[in-house]
Design a protein around this motif. Structure first.
Motif, PDB file in Angstrom:
ATOM      1  N   ILE A 219       0.829  -1.207   0.000  1.00 50.57           N
ATOM      2  CA  ILE A 219       0.000   0.000   0.000  1.00 50.57           C
ATOM      3  C   ILE A 219       0.866   1.261   0.000  1.00 50.57           C
ATOM      4  O   ILE A 219       0.396   2.320  -0.394  1.00 50.57           O
ATOM      5  CB  ILE A 219      -0.966   0.039   1.212  1.00 50.57           C
ATOM      6  CG1 ILE A 219      -0.189   0.017   2.537  1.00 50.57           C
ATOM      7  CG2 ILE A 219      -1.965  -1.108   1.144  1.00 50.57           C
ATOM      8  CD1 ILE A 219      -1.077   0.198   3.764  1.00 50.57           C
ATOM      9  N   TYR A 220       2.139   1.135   0.438  1.00 49.72           N
ATOM     10  CA  TYR A 220       2.994   2.317   0.497  1.00 49.72           C
ATOM     11  C   TYR A 220       3.539   2.697  -0.876  1.00 49.72           C
ATOM     12  O   TYR A 220       4.005   3.824  -1.054  1.00 49.72           O
ATOM     13  CB  TYR A 220       4.154   2.086   1.471  1.00 49.72           C
ATOM     14  CG  TYR A 220       3.683   1.711   2.863  1.00 49.72           C
ATOM     15  CD1 TYR A 220       2.686   2.447   3.489  1.00 49.72           C
ATOM     16  CD2 TYR A 220       4.216   0.619   3.541  1.00 49.72           C
ATOM     17  CE1 TYR A 220       2.234   2.109   4.763  1.00 49.72           C
ATOM     18  CE2 TYR A 220       3.779   0.275   4.807  1.00 49.72           C
ATOM     19  CZ  TYR A 220       2.783   1.019   5.408  1.00 49.72           C
ATOM     20  OH  TYR A 220       2.336   0.686   6.644  1.00 49.72           O
ATOM     21  N   ALA A 221       3.491   1.749  -1.825  1.00 47.22           N
ATOM     22  CA  ALA A 221       4.052   2.029  -3.148  1.00 47.22           C
ATOM     23  C   ALA A 221       3.409   3.258  -3.793  1.00 47.22           C
ATOM     24  O   ALA A 221       4.123   4.180  -4.215  1.00 47.22           O
ATOM     25  CB  ALA A 221       3.929   0.806  -4.036  1.00 47.22           C
ATOM     26  N   SER A 330      -6.880   3.112   1.042  1.00 42.28           N
ATOM     27  CA  SER A 330      -5.481   3.001   1.440  1.00 42.28           C
ATOM     28  C   SER A 330      -4.513   3.071   0.264  1.00 42.28           C
ATOM     29  O   SER A 330      -3.357   3.402   0.457  1.00 42.28           O
ATOM     30  CB  SER A 330      -5.252   1.723   2.254  1.00 42.28           C
ATOM     31  OG  SER A 330      -5.604   0.600   1.496  1.00 42.28           O
ATOM     32  N   CYS A 331      -4.969   2.751  -0.936  1.00 46.50           N
ATOM     33  CA  CYS A 331      -4.028   2.743  -2.064  1.00 46.50           C
ATOM     34  C   CYS A 331      -4.272   3.854  -3.075  1.00 46.50           C
ATOM     35  O   CYS A 331      -3.431   4.084  -3.934  1.00 46.50           O
ATOM     36  CB  CYS A 331      -4.102   1.416  -2.812  1.00 46.50           C
ATOM     37  SG  CYS A 331      -3.602   0.056  -1.814  1.00 46.50           S
ATOM     38  N   VAL A 332      -5.438   4.489  -3.042  1.00 49.15           N
ATOM     39  CA  VAL A 332      -5.719   5.500  -4.053  1.00 49.15           C
ATOM     40  C   VAL A 332      -5.962   6.866  -3.411  1.00 49.15           C
ATOM     41  O   VAL A 332      -5.192   7.804  -3.598  1.00 49.15           O
ATOM     42  CB  VAL A 332      -6.930   5.096  -4.936  1.00 49.15           C
ATOM     43  CG1 VAL A 332      -7.182   6.152  -5.995  1.00 49.15           C
ATOM     44  CG2 VAL A 332      -6.697   3.730  -5.566  1.00 49.15           C
ATOM     45  N   LEU A 333      -7.035   6.975  -2.644  1.00 52.54           N
ATOM     46  CA  LEU A 333      -7.463   8.299  -2.192  1.00 52.54           C
ATOM     47  C   LEU A 333      -6.485   8.921  -1.197  1.00 52.54           C
ATOM     48  O   LEU A 333      -6.104  10.079  -1.336  1.00 52.54           O
ATOM     49  CB  LEU A 333      -8.876   8.198  -1.582  1.00 52.54           C
ATOM     50  CG  LEU A 333      -9.960   7.729  -2.564  1.00 52.54           C
ATOM     51  CD1 LEU A 333     -11.309   7.620  -1.879  1.00 52.54           C
ATOM     52  CD2 LEU A 333     -10.039   8.678  -3.760  1.00 52.54           C
ATOM     53  N   ILE A 334      -6.094   8.140  -0.173  1.00 57.45           N
ATOM     54  CA  ILE A 334      -5.186   8.703   0.835  1.00 57.45           C
ATOM     55  C   ILE A 334      -3.830   9.079   0.209  1.00 57.45           C
ATOM     56  O   ILE A 334      -3.351  10.192   0.411  1.00 57.45           O
ATOM     57  CB  ILE A 334      -5.036   7.746   2.034  1.00 57.45           C
ATOM     58  CG1 ILE A 334      -6.369   7.663   2.793  1.00 57.45           C
ATOM     59  CG2 ILE A 334      -3.924   8.213   2.972  1.00 57.45           C
ATOM     60  CD1 ILE A 334      -6.394   6.657   3.914  1.00 57.45           C
ATOM     61  N   LEU A 343       4.253  12.697   3.935  1.00 55.36           N
ATOM     62  CA  LEU A 343       4.376  11.267   3.628  1.00 55.36           C
ATOM     63  C   LEU A 343       4.197  10.378   4.857  1.00 55.36           C
ATOM     64  O   LEU A 343       3.430   9.412   4.803  1.00 55.36           O
ATOM     65  CB  LEU A 343       5.707  10.988   2.924  1.00 55.36           C
ATOM     66  CG  LEU A 343       5.891   9.534   2.479  1.00 55.36           C
ATOM     67  CD1 LEU A 343       4.809   9.122   1.482  1.00 55.36           C
ATOM     68  CD2 LEU A 343       7.277   9.326   1.871  1.00 55.36           C
ATOM     69  N   PRO A 344       4.867  10.663   6.003  1.00 56.39           N
ATOM     70  CA  PRO A 344       4.684   9.761   7.144  1.00 56.39           C
ATOM     71  C   PRO A 344       3.232   9.680   7.598  1.00 56.39           C
ATOM     72  O   PRO A 344       2.722   8.589   7.888  1.00 56.39           O
ATOM     73  CB  PRO A 344       5.559  10.393   8.231  1.00 56.39           C
ATOM     74  CG  PRO A 344       6.561  11.203   7.502  1.00 56.39           C
ATOM     75  CD  PRO A 344       5.860  11.705   6.284  1.00 56.39           C
ATOM     76  N   THR A 345       2.542  10.826   7.657  1.00 56.86           N
ATOM     77  CA  THR A 345       1.150  10.800   8.090  1.00 56.86           C
ATOM     78  C   THR A 345       0.280  10.094   7.056  1.00 56.86           C
ATOM     79  O   THR A 345      -0.666   9.378   7.404  1.00 56.86           O
ATOM     80  CB  THR A 345       0.645  12.221   8.363  1.00 56.86           C
ATOM     81  OG1 THR A 345       1.531  12.848   9.293  1.00 56.86           O
ATOM     82  CG2 THR A 345      -0.749  12.203   8.938  1.00 56.86           C
ATOM     83  N   LEU A 348       0.706   6.543   7.727  1.00 56.25           N
ATOM     84  CA  LEU A 348      -0.064   6.182   8.922  1.00 56.25           C
ATOM     85  C   LEU A 348      -1.534   6.005   8.561  1.00 56.25           C
ATOM     86  O   LEU A 348      -2.164   4.992   8.906  1.00 56.25           O
ATOM     87  CB  LEU A 348       0.091   7.271   9.994  1.00 56.25           C
ATOM     88  CG  LEU A 348      -0.923   7.208  11.142  1.00 56.25           C
ATOM     89  CD1 LEU A 348      -0.670   5.991  12.018  1.00 56.25           C
ATOM     90  CD2 LEU A 348      -0.876   8.476  11.997  1.00 56.25           C
ATOM     91  N   ALA A 349      -2.081   6.983   7.837  1.00 53.31           N
ATOM     92  CA  ALA A 349      -3.500   6.928   7.489  1.00 53.31           C
ATOM     93  C   ALA A 349      -3.796   5.722   6.597  1.00 53.31           C
ATOM     94  O   ALA A 349      -4.803   5.034   6.770  1.00 53.31           O
ATOM     95  CB  ALA A 349      -3.911   8.220   6.787  1.00 53.31           C
ATOM     96  N   GLN A 350      -2.884   5.448   5.668  1.00 55.32           N
ATOM     97  CA  GLN A 350      -3.064   4.271   4.800  1.00 55.32           C
ATOM     98  C   GLN A 350      -3.137   2.992   5.630  1.00 55.32           C
ATOM     99  O   GLN A 350      -4.013   2.154   5.430  1.00 55.32           O
ATOM    100  CB  GLN A 350      -1.871   4.136   3.855  1.00 55.32           C
ATOM    101  CG  GLN A 350      -1.818   5.103   2.715  1.00 55.32           C
ATOM    102  CD  GLN A 350      -0.571   4.820   1.894  1.00 55.32           C
ATOM    103  OE1 GLN A 350       0.534   5.173   2.289  1.00 55.32           O
ATOM    104  NE2 GLN A 350      -0.755   4.151   0.769  1.00 55.32           N
ATOM    105  N   THR A 351      -2.163   2.855   6.534  1.00 48.89           N
ATOM    106  CA  THR A 351      -2.115   1.637   7.341  1.00 48.89           C
ATOM    107  C   THR A 351      -3.346   1.538   8.217  1.00 48.89           C
ATOM    108  O   THR A 351      -3.948   0.465   8.367  1.00 48.89           O
ATOM    109  CB  THR A 351      -0.850   1.647   8.226  1.00 48.89           C
ATOM    110  OG1 THR A 351       0.211   2.223   7.486  1.00 48.89           O
ATOM    111  CG2 THR A 351      -0.481   0.254   8.649  1.00 48.89           C
ATOM    112  N   PHE A 352      -3.705   2.689   8.813  1.00 49.76           N
ATOM    113  CA  PHE A 352      -4.868   2.727   9.691  1.00 49.76           C
ATOM    114  C   PHE A 352      -6.118   2.280   8.924  1.00 49.76           C
ATOM    115  O   PHE A 352      -6.888   1.447   9.389  1.00 49.76           O
ATOM    116  CB  PHE A 352      -5.035   4.154  10.210  1.00 49.76           C
ATOM    117  CG  PHE A 352      -5.718   4.241  11.532  1.00 49.76           C
ATOM    118  CD1 PHE A 352      -5.003   4.072  12.704  1.00 49.76           C
ATOM    119  CD2 PHE A 352      -7.073   4.484  11.614  1.00 49.76           C
ATOM    120  CE1 PHE A 352      -5.627   4.146  13.933  1.00 49.76           C
ATOM    121  CE2 PHE A 352      -7.710   4.553  12.836  1.00 49.76           C
ATOM    122  CZ  PHE A 352      -6.983   4.386  14.006  1.00 49.76           C
TER     123      PHE A 352
END
Lengths: 451, 506
Positions: A219-221, A330-334, A343-345, A348-352
């Motif tokens: 998801i971070y890609a 997690s992969c598109v909108l955020i 980027l770090p936040t 975080l939001a993606q993972t959350f």
């Protein structure tokens, strides 16, 4: 404009730090606390001491109580490592659902002394836990580095926030019980650090490795790719779509994509060559086909239990579209809205979002996003607005507690709490998570002038 | 066909031959208290067609059914099985196990069995360990033989044969039924036993078939060796012997009576990890077992809704806290995660060695606990489902002396599931199951999803997820609307990458 931003990069989240520093140190903190964080040694020593105490306590409990401190998963890993040490496949161990790399890493747990020394043998068997605990410390150190270098925080304040991870009893317990999630923490934090430091090749290696290790880091890609060269789309506004596309494909993005894909594919090819079908089945396909819906925090859990028992139900099946809101967020909108800003936040939001919307959700998954908290909290409205922060924490804990209470009644008292208890509490916990996610998202959008 | 009917009385209850009347192929006598065993042996050419179909492609098939009614065993019928339907199979080829034929015919004969094909529903036995055991095992907690009785009356009894119907009907009260076939002997043996009870001695032969009747009782002649059982009484071949012949013989028996009892209960609350507590009333064995190395075992056939975790049962401290020595055997494979309704395999069989308290002066009662785990069962109205779990078989396994030969036992019974897990010279000293009620079948109350409350689950879940998604998406839109997707620059609308505004300008 573009030029200036290039120069100041990567300070995307730099500015607010001084303010938050003030807000934290303005509290009547004792001089003890200040001196505790002023040098690295006290923090890392106490983080290590916490883990050593838990490790030794765990050994004592395992040796003296039928109720074990060591996580079942650790026995799975070490059994798998034993199979590997005998030249067999780690998948010979039932329920081993990880990359063979983990079993390889734990090979020292299978070593024994000759002549037999019980103390050394126990230490060898526990070496995996030591590795997970060390991974915690390294992840904490990386958090400190990211805060200092990229959030432009002074070292003492950075350590104060890193302590949220380093001295977190939940984190220390999970890794000393022998759960491998701590490895994910260090991998993901190293990935973030590499990206922020523009070590593209290293980032690609870590990303490919992380996805091979536990899938979810994929998801971070999108957010990393989007964040990289964020100035390069500047001035493209007037260009054609093809022109924009060409502008989007920069050398850095290309390198990240090629290196991460190559790492991921190479690792899988090697593992498939070594262990064949079982590797693919247990590491990847299992997560698609699994139907072991033992109760967990996921909002889908009860629905999946119902659906799996009556597979011929007609109409739209929720379980087959459940991945849509999860992956869309997690992969598109955020990534699209947040990655370039912070980027770090964004991660975080993606993972959350990924964890909250997942079809399976257990408390070990919470570690996946906890590692990002020290990077986000300094500029969060949760710390700025103490009432909001406390409410969020209390709601998160209470809604989880309510579910756990229902789960306890089911698991240990045998009461049929699936409906409505477990179902409603899982939805409640889910909605609390979504509310918190909303605040995290807003915080990124909130101009720092609000501070 | 050959037929052997045996009445066995208790030690010392010998019958006076003068009270028996033998005439015209009929033996009759007074009512006696005895256990009864009927053993019928059929040659291959006497099989009905359907059985032929069933047995083609099979090396060995042993069907064992045991009643859930508790009964007191009488020597020499001392072996025990968990109550229910057991099948032990050695097919000729792997392809046989992939055909639904066997399961379909067994269901036709015995009623609903929940079996698809041997490959999917049976478990493998460790046939490499001891050559005398079969390769595949199946179990189902079948309560009674009513379906078999109906089948036998319709398909096996000759038309208008009232005595056949009566005998088949009497199976309703049988304590066990064994059907054994093996390719080498080309014979099918059917053995039924009835528990110790008062019953008339009345047998009619069916010419031209040979019928042998034994009216026996347990005996302890002076010459009896400690490893032997003694039997004495009267033997008569109907239509051949004008009067009963007295007999006295002894033989080594694989199954013995431990002269103690046990009961089981589920420890409350059972939750999703029920613990079966076995309570034994003695920690000693009869003196005949002296000198042999013996240890108590429990053999469990666990329907697929419940299972033991072999990994949990490998920690010494944990085992010791439950008075267990080791998990000696578990059938393979056991899925540790799947819900019950997604499984086709019948379940699992386990053999657990128990740890008795140290020998004391007299008998000492003790307990052992077997921790198990439940699978999710299908949702049901009311939120609970009953899961039937049979009583285990509990025995002390002792190593017999070199040279002991069990097949000399005319009442030998093998292929019981647990016997194949031990060496061929093992003696099983059986502890009698003595439940509080009369039933050897226990029922676990398993919490399941309550169907009566499930009508809103799909809609409710969908609404909650959409709500959560919409909230997060709305917040994202809020951020997007004020500052686009671009990088935060400290003040608004400064960068060249503000798509929202760019688009507006276009």
């Amino acid at each position: 404009m573009a030029k200036r931003s290039t120069e100041s990069r990567p300070s995307a989240e730099g500015r607010p730090s001084e303010k938050s520093t003030v807000s934290i140190s303005a509290s009547p903190s004792s001089s003890f606390l200040n001196s505790f964080f002023s040098t690295p040694t006290p923090l890392y020593l106490s983080a290590a001491a916490l883990r050593i105490i838990l490790l030794v306590y765990g050994l004592w409990q395992d040796a003296n109580s039928p109720v074990k401190y060591t996580d079942i998963d650790y026995l799975v890993f070490t059994d798998a490592a034993r199979f590997v040490s005998r030249g067999k496949s780690p998948y010979a161990r039932e329920t081993y659902r990880y990359t063979p790399l983990l079993a390889w890493l734990l090979l020292p747990t299978t070593w024994r002394t000759n002549p037999t020394s019980h103390v050394l043998d126990t230490a060898l068997f526990s070496s995996g836990k030591v590795m997970f605990a060390v991974a915690d410390l390294v992840a904490g150190w990386l958090i400190e580095r990211v805060l200092i270098t990229h959030s432009r925080m002074d070292a003492a304040t950075a350590r104060k926030y890193a302590a949220i991870w380093l001295l977190n009893p939940m984190v220390a317990t999970i890794s000393t019980r022998g759960s491998s999630e701590g490895l994910l923490g260090v991998l993901v934090m190293a990935l973030l650090w590499a990206v922020l430091s523009r070590k593209i090749t290293l980032a690609g290696l870590l990303l490919g490795f992380g996805v091979h290790f536990k899938i979810y880091p994929f998801i971070y890609a999108p957010s990393i790719v989007w964040w990289l060269d964020h100035h390069s789309t500047a001035g493209l506004a007037g260009k054609s779509l093809a022109g924009r596309m060409r502008g989007f494909v920069t050398p850095a993005r290309l390198r990240l994509a090629v290196v991460s894909l190559a790492t991921f594919i190479a690792l899988n090819v090697v593992m498939f060559y070594l262990y064949g079908g079982p590797f693919l089945v247990h590491t990847y396909f299992h997560h698609v086909t699994r139907i072991d819906h033992r109760h967990n925090f996921s909002p889908y859990n009860i629905q999946l239990y119902l659906a799996s028992a009556f597979p011929t139900q007609s109409g739209l099946r929720i379980e087959s579209v459940a991945f849509l809101p999860q992956l869309l967020l997690s992969c598109v909108l955020i990534p699209l809205v947040m990655a370039k800003k912070d980027l770090p936040t964004a991660m975080l939001a993606q993972t959350f979002a990924f964890v909250a919307f997942n079809k399976v959700c257990t408390s070990q998954y919470f570690l996946w996003y906890m590692v990002f908290l020290p990077l986000y909290l300094p500029r969060s409205s949760f710390l700025r607005n103490k009432t909001l922060g406390m409410s969020a924490l209390v709601l998160w804990v209470v809604s989880q507690g309510l579910w756990l209470q229902q789960g306890y009644e089911l698991e240990f008292l045998g009461r049929s709490t699936f409906l409505p208890g477990l179902w409603l509490t899982s939805l409640g916990f889910f909605l609390v998570n979504c509310w918190i996610l909303g605040i995290i998202i807003s915080d990124v959008g909130a101009p720092s002038s609000k501070l | 066909m050959r037929e052997r009917i045996t009445f066995v009385q208790r030690l010392g209850d010998a019958l006076d031959p003068s009270v028996l009347q033998i005439a015209g192929g009929v033996i009759s006598g007074p009512e006696i208290a005895a256990a009864r065993e009927d053993r019928l042996t059929f040659a291959t050419d006497e099989f009905p067609d359907e059985l032929w179909l069933l047995l083609r492609g099979i090396h060995q098939l042993h069907i064992r059914w045991a009643s859930a009614d508790a009964y007191e065993a009488v020597s020499p019928f001392l072996s025990r099985l968990p109550p229910g339907f057991h099948a032990f199979l050695t097919p000729e080829s792997k392809s046989y196990t992939e055909s639904p034929k066997l399961c379909a015919i067994l269901a036709d004969i015995f009623g609903k069995l929940d079996c698809s094909t041997p490959a999917e529903s049976f478990t493998s036995l460790p046939h490499d360990r001891f050559s005398h055991s079969t390769s595949l095992q199946y179990y189902h907690p079948l309560d009674d033989l009513s379906h078999f009785i109906r089948y036998a009356k319709e398909k096996l009894c000759p038309p208008a044969d009232a005595s056949c119907v009566t005998r088949v009907d009497s199976l309703a009260k049988a304590s066990s039924l064994d059907i054994s076939y093996d390719e080498i002997s080309h014979a099918l043996k059917v053995t039924a036993t009835w528990p110790y009870q008062r019953q008339p001695v009345q047998v009619t032969s069916r010419p031209p078939f040979r019928t042998e009747v034994g009216i026996l009782s347990a005996d302890k002649p002076q010459t009896l060796e400690p490893h032997e059982l003694g039997i004495s009484g009267l033997l008569t071949v109907l239509g051949q012997d004008p009067e009963p012949k007295p007999t006295l013989f002894s033989f080594a028996s694989r199954h013995r009576d431990a002269e103690s009892a046990f009961s089981v209960k589920w420890m409350e609350p059972t939750g999703l990890h029920p613990t079966l507590q076995i309570r034994l009333d003695s920690n000693t064995l009869p003196k005949e077992a002296d000198g042999a190395f013996c240890s108590p075992h429990a053999y469990l056939t666990l329907p697929r809704g419940v299972f033991a975790d072999k990994y949990q049962l490998s920690d010494g401290l944990f085992l010791a806290s439950k008075n267990l020595t080791a998990l000696r055997y578990t059938s393979q494979p056991v899925d540790l995660e799947a819900p019950e309704y997604a499984m086709k395999r019948w379940g699992s069989a386990i053999l657990v060695e128990l740890t008795p308290p140290k020998e004391t002066e007299g008998k000492e009662a003790w307990t052992a606990e077997i921790p198990l785990h439940l699978r999710y069962l299908s949702p049901a109205e009311g939120g609970y489902a009953g899961l039937k779990v049979p009583y285990p078989v509990v025995f002390w396994a002792c190593a017999a002396e070199e040279g002991t030969k069990f097949p000399n036992n005319p009442f030998e019974r093998a292929n019981l599931g647990y016997d194949g897990l031990f060496g061929p010279r093992t003696v099983f000293w059986h502890v009698e199951p003595r439940p509080e009620g009369n039933s050897l079948m226990t029922t676990l109350n398993v919490p399941v999803l309550d169907l009566a409350k499930s009508q809103h689950v799909n809609v409710g879940t969908a609404i909650a997820v959409l709500l959560g998604f919409a909230w997060a998406a709305w917040k994202l839109f809020g951020v997007f609307a004020t500052s686009g997707y671009g990088r935060e620059e400290g003040s608004k609308a400064k960068t060249g990458k503000k798509p929202s505004e760019d688009k507006k300008k276009q």
